[in-house]
Design an enzyme around this catalytic site. Sequence first.
Site, mmCIF file in Angstrom:
data_model
loop_
_atom_site.group_PDB
_atom_site.id
_atom_site.type_symbol
_atom_site.label_atom_id
_atom_site.label_comp_id
_atom_site.label_asym_id
_atom_site.label_seq_id
_atom_site.Cartn_x
_atom_site.Cartn_y
_atom_site.Cartn_z
ATOM 1 N N GLY A 117 0.826 -1.209 0.000
ATOM 2 C CA GLY A 117 0.000 0.000 0.000
ATOM 3 C C GLY A 117 0.851 1.245 0.000
ATOM 4 O O GLY A 117 2.059 1.177 -0.236
ATOM 5 N N ASN A 118 0.212 2.373 0.235
ATOM 6 C CA ASN A 118 0.975 3.621 0.307
ATOM 7 C C ASN A 118 0.350 4.544 1.348
ATOM 8 O O ASN A 118 -0.662 4.214 1.968
ATOM 9 C CB ASN A 118 1.070 4.281 -1.075
ATOM 10 C CG ASN A 118 -0.285 4.653 -1.616
ATOM 11 O OD1 ASN A 118 -0.959 5.509 -1.063
ATOM 12 N ND2 ASN A 118 -0.698 3.986 -2.682
#
Length: 427
Positions: free
Chosen positions: A231-232
């Site tokens: 993810g980020n």
Amino acid sequence: MTDSAVEQSVQDDLHDDVAAPAERMRPRVVLGVSGGIAAYKSCELLRRFTESGHDVTVVPTAAALEFVGAPTWAALSGKPVATDVWTGVEQVPHVRIGQSADLVVVAPATADLIAKAAHGLADDLLTNTLLTARCPIVFAPAMHTEMWEHPATVTNVATLRERGVLVIEPAEGRLTGKDTGKGRLPEPAEIFDVCLDVLSRGATGPDLAGRQVVVSAGGTREYLDPVRFLGNRSSGLQGYALARTAAARGAEVTLVAANVTLPDPAGVKVVSVSTTAELRDAVVSAAASADAVVMAAAPADFRPTAVSGDKIKKAADGSAPAIELVQNPDILKEISHTRAHPGQVIVGFAAETGDDTGSVLELARAKLARKGCDVLVVNDVSGGAVFGSPENEAVILATDGSATQVARGTKASLAHAIWDQVARRLT
Ligand code: CTP
């Protein structure tokens, strides 16, 4: 409060024009309340206004007082309330309250009140106020789904919107009784945010009325197994500010949200997604009829070649599994190169850090050309300052060669600067 006390206080209020200068600086809000069960939620809206320094005059209808009594409104606003035009009549309240307002917000707005406003009826203080106000007007409707969808209400809402009134789409969910559907009053916090946006823009009016816009927000997740993902750090705050401000400017907004935990903005259609592939499908579908698309989401550029159906176990020999990745579709590039229709405005974001091949702006100019969008909002993310922060600053690059510096401020103020660019290109 006795009638004469109410009258005296209304007169005092009407003499506010000669009040101390600091007092006059407070934005004047008229909170109209019509007769629906959601009237109790407007107490919370009123508190938000008064606690943030607004000068609020509550104008309930007689039916609204069946749900929440005058003492509650008077205590929370610090002012008397009147429903008819006969109190303090020598001060002409039916004209003065509307004339001196900076914003009129009606919450809840019933089908009956909407019908009266659309037809210009003026049989009580609130409807008179609506006819005399020359400031922005916001309606937050609340009613049963059948009433909201009735052709009479649909026509009345359209009439009000054509006149520049901002009618917030009702929320979906539990209605009075056991039924659910569209027609709920949006949360007071959401109505409040819309009102602040409208107030901050003054009388510019809903310049995106009649426009359909799509905003993507948040960060996508690419799953490795049922519990792990790549993810980020995108929080979704900027995308949500874009959606909220577009709604406040009258647009019909679809917000495609990837893994965002923020509350739904009032009057916005939210489509929840998780992966880049899901985000792509939702954006492409919504973009088909949109006048503008703003890609504020941070889609993962890569995903694992395969998603394990079981949780990946640690190897006994201590070795780490190799993760093979494939590239995800570039959504911004795709929608920019296959425009759903000519004239559609497409905005991308670029989170850049300069490197030895070029400065932030040089790399961003190259990205604008490569992506094929009309406008690119450039954040310098050296140091990771933007993520999760309530503030932002940016340079807005456009294909006409312009570079507009937006000074550090709230994400809502950057959002408005972006919609200014979009609105200019749509006209
Ligand atoms: N974007 C997108 N699809 C992707 C990745 C990014 O639509 N798979 C969009 C983002 O929403 C943003 C813009 O592209 O509006 C730029 O994102 P950024 O991460 O800065 O760019 P990259 O696509 O990673 O750039 P590059 O082409 O340099 O790899």
